[in-house]
Every structure is written in structure tokens, then in C-alpha cells.
Design an enzyme around this catalytic site. Structure first.
Site, PDB file in Angstrom:
ATOM      1  N   LYS A 209      74.212  79.996  75.160  1.00  0.00           N
ATOM      2  CA  LYS A 209      73.561  79.046  74.240  1.00  0.00           C
ATOM      3  C   LYS A 209      72.845  79.730  73.086  1.00  0.00           C
ATOM      4  O   LYS A 209      72.530  80.914  73.140  1.00  0.00           O
ATOM      5  CB  LYS A 209      72.638  78.122  75.039  1.00  0.00           C
ATOM      6  CG  LYS A 209      73.483  77.104  75.815  1.00  0.00           C
ATOM      7  CD  LYS A 209      72.694  76.021  76.475  1.00  0.00           C
ATOM      8  CE  LYS A 209      73.696  75.070  77.155  1.00  0.00           C
ATOM      9  NZ  LYS A 209      73.026  74.142  78.070  1.00  0.00           N
ATOM     10  N   ARG A 243      74.829  76.888  85.853  1.00  0.00           N
ATOM     11  CA  ARG A 243      76.056  76.438  85.180  1.00  0.00           C
ATOM     12  C   ARG A 243      76.446  77.506  84.172  1.00  0.00           C
ATOM     13  O   ARG A 243      75.765  77.689  83.165  1.00  0.00           O
ATOM     14  CB  ARG A 243      75.784  75.090  84.494  1.00  0.00           C
ATOM     15  CG  ARG A 243      77.005  74.490  83.798  1.00  0.00           C
ATOM     16  CD  ARG A 243      76.633  73.193  83.089  1.00  0.00           C
ATOM     17  NE  ARG A 243      77.789  72.575  82.479  1.00  0.00           N
ATOM     18  CZ  ARG A 243      78.292  72.928  81.299  1.00  0.00           C
ATOM     19  NH1 ARG A 243      77.739  73.889  80.587  1.00  0.00           N
ATOM     20  NH2 ARG A 243      79.352  72.304  80.824  1.00  0.00           N
TER      21      ARG A 243
HETATM   22  N1  HH2 Z   1      75.197  72.259  78.903  1.00  0.00           N
HETATM   23  C1  HH2 Z   1      76.353  71.906  78.284  1.00  0.00           C
HETATM   24  C2  HH2 Z   1      77.148  70.875  78.792  1.00  0.00           C
HETATM   25  N2  HH2 Z   1      76.807  70.241  79.937  1.00  0.00           N
HETATM   26  N3  HH2 Z   1      75.343  69.968  81.765  1.00  0.00           N
HETATM   27  C3  HH2 Z   1      74.214  70.309  82.412  1.00  0.00           C
HETATM   28  N4  HH2 Z   1      73.874  69.699  83.558  1.00  0.00           N
HETATM   29  N5  HH2 Z   1      73.381  71.300  81.940  1.00  0.00           N
HETATM   30  C4  HH2 Z   1      73.657  71.968  80.786  1.00  0.00           C
HETATM   31  O1  HH2 Z   1      72.851  72.834  80.387  1.00  0.00           O
HETATM   32  C5  HH2 Z   1      74.848  71.621  80.064  1.00  0.00           C
HETATM   33  C6  HH2 Z   1      75.675  70.603  80.593  1.00  0.00           C
HETATM   34  C7  HH2 Z   1      76.775  72.610  77.032  1.00  0.00           C
HETATM   35  O2  HH2 Z   1      77.636  73.695  77.296  1.00  0.00           O
HETATM   36  P1  HH2 Z   1      79.230  73.678  77.123  1.00  0.00           P
HETATM   37  O3  HH2 Z   1      79.868  72.723  78.080  1.00  0.00           O
HETATM   38  O4  HH2 Z   1      79.748  75.056  77.219  1.00  0.00           O
HETATM   39  O5  HH2 Z   1      79.454  73.238  75.639  1.00  0.00           O
HETATM   40  P2  HH2 Z   1      80.020  71.891  74.987  1.00  0.00           P
HETATM   41  O6  HH2 Z   1      79.030  70.823  75.285  1.00  0.00           O
HETATM   42  O7  HH2 Z   1      80.114  72.229  73.518  1.00  0.00           O
HETATM   43  O8  HH2 Z   1      81.350  71.580  75.617  1.00  0.00           O
END
Ligand code: HH2
Length: 262
Positions: A209, A243
């Protein structure tokens, strides 16, 4: 210190660190299997990016992306979580073999979500977010960020239970990067242990992040060191589920930290 690892499987064209890499279902399935092999106990399959500024996608498109991937990955040792805030997607994912609904809106995004999760007996991850992805990084403000996030999570837990979701099926997440400045994220991670008072398993996602880039200027694909540092510290403060995108490296870091701490 033995948190579970939740490996990220983004079936999206636009996720902030791996958008487009696993949009093809076969690529996503292979990636999910590799993460499970590397030690992920949970695979979090998502079909909509929630990065700052992301545009929403339709339920039909999200379903098309995630259901075939979940169907293939479910049924082995690994547990499947679906990263969605739409009830229709959650239900289809549960039908396809998912057990966990990871809702970044904490049941606020879709009025049907709480009832559908309750009747299906799903485990639900409720995450804190200030505002919505399109605008959440526009000047977020808190009184005391940890107390505010904690109060929000306590209220969402109560709402979930009132809607019929068993309390022991709720996990909570402070939502690193969701409507927070770098300083807010640091404070939440430094005082992560205070969230234990909520009495539920805690999930945390620091992986790749931008608060990491805020420390050293690194781009999203070069934040593994910061991911590991922040995740190990959160685990030491009591995080139950990490995660992460990089499961093998995270698992090694945790094993070494646990060996040192004994
Ligand atoms: N962060 C992201 C997405 N889902 N869910 C939970 N519970 N906690 C988190 O911190 C969280 C989440 C963002 O990360 P990522 O899936 O890699 O990115 P994107 O939303 O751009 O797909």
C-alpha cells in the site's frame, strides 16, 4: 504469533499493484494455487478494484470474473473468501464454494448483504473505510483515528449481529489505506493492539500500500520489505489474519519472527 495468511487473488484489470496480471481466469486459478502452495490458508478472490479513485463495476461483470475462479479453487484445503460489497456476487461466490465474505463497506454498500450473509452462515470480514473509494483519499480527518475506527467497527459488529450474523462469524479490519493519510495508517499500526478489545479476530491488509511508498518513495511493485515490516509488527500486536500478495515471503518472515520470540 501465528496469524493466518490470506493470499490476494485480484481478477481485475485495474488493481493498484497487480491489475491485469490475473484477469484471465486460468492465470488467476494458477496464481491462487501457487499462493495456497506457498502457505495461504485463505484465498481472497476479488473482481473489483477498491484502489483510491477506482470506478465501480457492475455485479454482472464482477460475477463473470470471480465465479469461475472460485469454483476451481474451492474444495481443496484452502478456504475461499470473496472480496465484494455486492450481495448478488457474495451469494454466487458462496454457491461456488466460498465461505467468507470480505466486504470493504462493512455491510453498508448493499442493503441485501447482511441478510444474505446471515442466512448462508458465512463468515464476514467487516472493514473500516471513510467515504468511498472514488473520493476516500480527499483530506480524510479523524478525532483520534484509532478510537474512531474502533467505535465504527464496534457499531458495525452490532449491526451485523442484529441482522442475524452470528458474532463468532465476524472478523474486523481497520482498513489500512481506506480514507487515511500516511500518519493515520502508522498510528493504526502502532496502536493495533487496542483493537483487540473488540473481542473479534482482526484482519489487516498493508500489502504494497501507498503508505509504504510514503516512507521511501517506492512504487507499488517494490514494497515487499515495507509489507513484511508492517505485517510482522501487526502480528506482534495481535493481528489474526494478514492479507498479502506475497505469501511465501510473508510466511518466511513470520516463521523467523516466531522462532526468535519463541
Ligand atoms: N485492501 C484491499 C482490498 N480489500 N480487504 C480487507 N479486508 N482489508 C484490506 O486492507 C483490503 C481489502 C486493497 O488491496 P488490493 O486488493 O491489492 O487492491 P485493489 O483494491 O486495487 O484490487
Amino acid at each position: 504469533m501465528t496469524p493466518k495468511l490470506m493470499g490476494v487473488v485480484n481478477v481485475t484489470p485495474d488493481s493498484f499493484s497487480d491489475g491485469g496480471l490475473f484477469l484471465d481466469p486460468e492465470a488467476a486459478i494458477t496464481h491462487g494455487r501457487e499462493l495456497a502452495e506457498a502457505g495461504a490458508e485463505i484465498l481472497d478472490v476479488g473482481g473489483e478494484s477498491t484502489r483510491p479513485g477506482a470506478e465501480p463495476v457492475s455485479a454482472a461483470e464482477e460475477l463473470r470474473r470471480v465465479v469461475p475462479v472460485i469454483r476451481e479453487l474451492a474444495g481443496s484445503e484452502v478456504r475461499i473468501s470473496v472480496d465484494t460489497s455486492k450481495a448478488a456476487v457474495a451469494v454466487a461466490a458462496l454457491d461456488a464454494g466460498a465461505e467468507i465474505v470480505n466486504d470493504v463497506t462493512a455491510l453498508r454498500g448493499d442493503p441485501e448483504m447482511a441478510a444474505r450473509c446471515a442466512e448462508r452462515g458465512a463468515t464476514v470480514v467487516l472493514m473500516h473505510m471513510l467515504g468511498e473509494p472514488r473520493t476516500m483519499q480527499d483530506n480524510p480527518r479523524y478525532g483520534d483515528v484509532v478510537l474512531d475506527v474502533k467505535a465504527f467497527l464496534a457499531e458495525r459488529l452490532e449491526t451485523a449481529v442484529a441482522a442475524g450474523i452470528a458474532e463468532d462469524r465476524v472478523w474486523l479490519d481497520p482498513g489500512i489505506g481506506f480514507g487515511k493519510t500516511g500518519a493515520h495508517n502508522m498510528e493504526l499500526l502502532r496502536r493495533f493492539g487496542e483493537l483487540r478489545e473488540l473481542g473479534r479476530p482482526l484482519v489487516v491488509g498493508t500489502s504494497r500500500k501507498s503508505f509504504i511508498g510514503g516512507v521511501d518513495g517506492s512504487p507499488a511493485d517494490q514494497r515487499l520489505g515495507g509489507t513484511i515490516a508492517s505485517s510482522v509488527l501487526a502480528a506482534a500486536e495481535g493481528a489474526d489474519v494478514l492479507r498479502v500478495h506475497d505469501v511465501a515471503e510473508m510466511r518466511q518472515a513470520l516463521a523467523v519472527a516466531a522462532a526468535i520470540l519463541g
